[in-house]
Design an enzyme around this catalytic site. Sequence first.
Site, mmCIF file in Angstrom:
data_model
loop_
_atom_site.group_PDB
_atom_site.id
_atom_site.type_symbol
_atom_site.label_atom_id
_atom_site.label_comp_id
_atom_site.label_asym_id
_atom_site.label_seq_id
_atom_site.Cartn_x
_atom_site.Cartn_y
_atom_site.Cartn_z
ATOM 1 N N HIS A 13 47.229 82.184 -98.827
ATOM 2 C CA HIS A 13 46.213 81.325 -99.465
ATOM 3 C C HIS A 13 46.011 80.026 -98.672
ATOM 4 O O HIS A 13 45.752 78.974 -99.242
ATOM 5 C CB HIS A 13 46.594 81.057 -100.927
ATOM 6 C CG HIS A 13 47.904 80.349 -101.105
ATOM 7 N ND1 HIS A 13 48.766 80.624 -102.152
ATOM 8 C CD2 HIS A 13 48.509 79.376 -100.377
ATOM 9 C CE1 HIS A 13 49.824 79.840 -102.053
ATOM 10 N NE2 HIS A 13 49.700 79.067 -100.998
ATOM 11 N N HIS A 60 50.213 73.283 -105.791
ATOM 12 C CA HIS A 60 50.823 72.487 -104.714
ATOM 13 C C HIS A 60 50.811 71.009 -105.075
ATOM 14 O O HIS A 60 50.321 70.166 -104.321
ATOM 15 C CB HIS A 60 50.079 72.714 -103.400
ATOM 16 C CG HIS A 60 50.047 74.137 -102.928
ATOM 17 N ND1 HIS A 60 49.250 75.106 -103.480
ATOM 18 C CD2 HIS A 60 50.741 74.763 -101.936
ATOM 19 C CE1 HIS A 60 49.435 76.255 -102.849
ATOM 20 N NE2 HIS A 60 50.337 76.084 -101.911
ATOM 21 N N GLU A 241 57.053 81.315 -100.714
ATOM 22 C CA GLU A 241 55.879 81.659 -101.537
ATOM 23 C C GLU A 241 55.770 83.172 -101.738
ATOM 24 O O GLU A 241 55.182 83.640 -102.714
ATOM 25 C CB GLU A 241 54.583 81.158 -100.865
ATOM 26 C CG GLU A 241 54.405 79.648 -100.908
ATOM 27 C CD GLU A 241 53.062 79.178 -100.339
ATOM 28 O OE1 GLU A 241 52.661 78.063 -100.658
ATOM 29 O OE2 GLU A 241 52.426 79.913 -99.555
#
Length: 285
Positions: A13, A60, A241
């Site tokens: 991403h 984030h 992640e």
Amino acid sequence: MSARITAGLFMSHVPAIGAAVDKGLTEEPYWQPLFEGLKTSRQWIADNPADVVILVYNDHGNAFSMEMIPTFALGMAASYQPTDEGWGPRPVPIVEGHPELSAHIAQSVIPAGFDLTLVNEMTVDHGLTVPLSMMYDQPAAWPTKVVPLAINVIQHPAPTGRRCLELGKAIRAAVETFDDDLNVQIWGTGGMSHQLQGARAGLINPEWDHAFLERMINDPEGMADVPNVDYLREAGSEGVELVMWLTARGALADLNGGPAPTEAHRLYHVPASNTAVGHLIIENA
Ligand code: DHB
Ligand code: FE
């Protein structure tokens, strides 16, 4: 007829991919090979549209800031406004939610032992919107509803791969008892190997990434038992992640008593910003 999960999609991403779409740079030499590879993905999603995507991603420090970091946070809202650091909020459509499916997942998954944080109002950052842009480009409205599931992978300790995989299994059970004829996909995002900070900033480990992609297809149960410290060591501090991919993988048929899935598309591209881009489409027979 009840809802069903028909496919798992997996992708990095990287925020720079979103900026490339937003700024019209996808034909530039740096980005062209990646977007060439995504043509297959975009054709696949046009042929296999979803009513709802359960989108597993991490925030984030945008929606939750650093003041409060839930480990597993389920979006319950009717819509989610895009937000971001770096380039700022992206010029992308508002993300429409599916509150009824969210509520049903909560009612099924929490009694099964997964103590989700329920979030009635939140914004969504590049972790969620960049995968949408990778698959759908620049539509006037996103062609699917989204149930966001945010997992903490930014402040140690992140949940284990095993916990993530088992949560995916519980989500599948929840979807299959939702009394509406919905075609649901589950997407896992993040990765692949990358490290944005410290002495090893810029780390990319293609060998490890390729092995991970392979194990996502053929050995997800084994991958779920790999400790997070191995991700940190081999795939970098942000490579962890990738445990989010295991949540999506756990929701596919073969890990829940069903037939083996089919790999529809695989893509690996280096570099995109500071990371390797990995992408899989797994159909759920
Ligand atoms: C980058 C990658 C990420 O996953 C992220 O969240 C932020 C930045 C990068 O490679 O630049
Ligand atoms: Fe990220």
